[in-house]
Design an enzyme around this catalytic site. Structure first.
Site, PDB file in Angstrom:
ATOM      1  N   CYS A  51       0.812  -1.224   0.000  1.00 48.74           N
ATOM      2  CA  CYS A  51       0.000   0.000   0.000  1.00 48.74           C
ATOM      3  C   CYS A  51       0.842   1.268   0.000  1.00 48.74           C
ATOM      4  O   CYS A  51       0.410   2.299  -0.505  1.00 48.74           O
ATOM      5  CB  CYS A  51      -0.921   0.000   1.208  1.00 48.74           C
ATOM      6  SG  CYS A  51      -2.017  -1.421   1.189  1.00 48.74           S
TER       7      CYS A  51
ATOM      8  N   HIS B 218      -3.936   7.075   1.069  1.00 44.15           N
ATOM      9  CA  HIS B 218      -4.119   5.743   0.481  1.00 44.15           C
ATOM     10  C   HIS B 218      -5.535   5.291   0.836  1.00 44.15           C
ATOM     11  O   HIS B 218      -5.970   5.433   1.981  1.00 44.15           O
ATOM     12  CB  HIS B 218      -3.081   4.787   1.065  1.00 44.15           C
ATOM     13  CG  HIS B 218      -3.427   3.345   0.885  1.00 44.15           C
ATOM     14  ND1 HIS B 218      -3.673   2.803  -0.355  1.00 44.15           N
ATOM     15  CD2 HIS B 218      -3.614   2.344   1.785  1.00 44.15           C
ATOM     16  CE1 HIS B 218      -3.984   1.522  -0.201  1.00 44.15           C
ATOM     17  NE2 HIS B 218      -3.951   1.221   1.076  1.00 44.15           N
TER      18      HIS B 218
ATOM     19  N   ASN C 117     -10.031  -0.717  -2.550  1.00 41.70           N
ATOM     20  CA  ASN C 117      -8.625  -0.512  -2.186  1.00 41.70           C
ATOM     21  C   ASN C 117      -7.740  -1.222  -3.215  1.00 41.70           C
ATOM     22  O   ASN C 117      -7.679  -2.447  -3.240  1.00 41.70           O
ATOM     23  CB  ASN C 117      -8.422  -1.086  -0.771  1.00 41.70           C
ATOM     24  CG  ASN C 117      -6.981  -1.017  -0.295  1.00 41.70           C
ATOM     25  OD1 ASN C 117      -6.054  -0.861  -1.073  1.00 41.70           O
ATOM     26  ND2 ASN C 117      -6.797  -1.156   1.007  1.00 41.70           N
TER      27      ASN C 117
END
Ligand code: UT7
Length: 332
Positions: free
Chosen positions: A114, A259, A289
């Site tokens: 991530c 993020h 995501n």
């Protein structure tokens, strides 16, 4: 020393939309649960035989280059962040180089999940600062949906992760006041197994075996609670570190691009920083995501929506598997 600046951003997401309703046909979940806990309403999943990590990255990169007004031949280096590469080896950087026909320029892969895009941006920034390169393609692209356990057991990850690609062209800034102000990178390997994928593993008896497949070792495994608790703390720390490093107050941020891990995490950070809604960019509601791709996709969309204007103070922050986390402060 030179300064680097994002000259253009682009993105591509697969056409296939997967709604929460679709997921509730596959596993024991509901639209209410997913929206309440994650903010996600729908996400994009790849179509096998159509989308690849490389071809999505190529589409995002072409758009980034055209928006930057930079031709293919001007790019000197590729940094590709992904934890879901097309091959176990070689990495996706060289595959993108081949797909786009970029001669023999160097290509580097980054596997920081991530936070991979901010790590990549930081590496590119150093190359530009030293004068080694003047234009670098920085990409984040993932196909997560093929590594998700879509049974009840895997539902907490399966409802979150999704597919997509984003890219930016980082170039030498012509204006000393504009560009990347600083980047901040951290990791804590003690928590590696809180969010990980065991296989294929080179240290096992065999890289792939029936046993391993039967155990589901190739699925992403996440301790959602642990990740969440660390994320909210580290997001705040690393944003404050970036602000302090530049002597900037939180009120001066024009756009925070977190993020896209979980809308609740972004909202927590927003609340702590006391930022109004228009200063925080979220697209997780429609895209889920996408790991290393969330930030470059968000930058591309924010630019399309007129939310990024020259001189704006932009803060990027990410936290994820590793644990690894990072931030960047930019003058757009
Ligand atoms: O990209 C960066 C890395 N990832 C993240 O930052 C993700 C961070 N973590 C999270 O976003 C959240 O922890 C999740 C969304 C993954 C899970 O939400 P939660 O509020 O932490 O739920 P939980 O894991 O504590 O589970 C609560 C309940 C459990 O049931 P019981 O034991 O209370 O009966 C779960 O089994 O919710 C159940 N559950 C679900 N129910 C319906 C877990 N997943 C689902 C689901 N649908 N998809």
């Amino acid at each position: 020393m030179f300064k680097s600046r994002i000259l253009g951003a682009g993105h591509y997401v697969p056409e296939r939309i997967v709604t929460n309703e679709d997921l509730s046909q596959l596993m024991n979940t509901s639209n209410e649960w997913i929206v309440e806990r994650t903010g996600i309403q729908e996400r994009r999943w790849y179509t096998p035989g159509v989308d690849t990590v490389t071809n999505m990255a190529a589409k995002a990169s072409k758009l980034a280059m055209s928006r930057a007004g930079v031709s293919l031949g001007e790019i000197e280096f590729i940094i590709f962040a992904t934890i879901t590469p097309d091959y176990f080896l070689p990495g996706n950087g060289v595959l993108l180089q081949r797909e786009l026909g970029m001669g023999t320029i160097g290509a580097l892969d980054v596997r920081n999940a991530c936070s991979g895009f901010i790590y990549s941006l930081s590496i590119a920034d150093q190359f530009i600062k030293t004068g080694m390169y003047s234009k670098i393609l920085v990409v984040g692209a993932e196909i997560q949906s093929s590594a998700l356990d879509k049974s009840d057991e895997g539902r907490s990850s399966a409802v979150i992760f999704a597919d997509g690609a984003g890219a930016v062209v980082l170039g030498r800034s012509e204006d000393a006041g504009l560009g990347v102000l600083s980047t901040h990178l951290h990791a804590e390997g003690a928590h590696a197994e809180e969010l990980y994928c065991i296989a294929p593993s080179s240290s096992g008896k065999e890289r792939i075996s029936k046993e391993l497949i039967d155990r589901g070792d190739f699925f992403l495994k996440m301790n959602g609670n642990a990740v969440f608790k660390h994320a909210v703390v580290r997001f705040m720390e690393v944003i404050q570190e970036a602000l302090a490093c530049n002597g900037i107050q939180k009120e001066e941020i024009d756009l925070l691009v977190p993020h896209q891990a979980n809308l609740r995490i972004s909202q927590y950070v927003q609340q702590k920083l006391e930022l109004p809604d228009h200063k925080v960019f979220n697209n997780i509601m429609h895209l889920g995501n996408t790991t290393a791709a969330t930030i470059p996709i968000a930058l591309s969309q924010a630019w399309e929506q007129g939310k990024l204007k020259e001189g704006d103070l932009v803060c990027l922050a990410a936290f994820g598997s590793g644990f690894a986390w990072a931030s960047a402060l930019l003058r757009w």
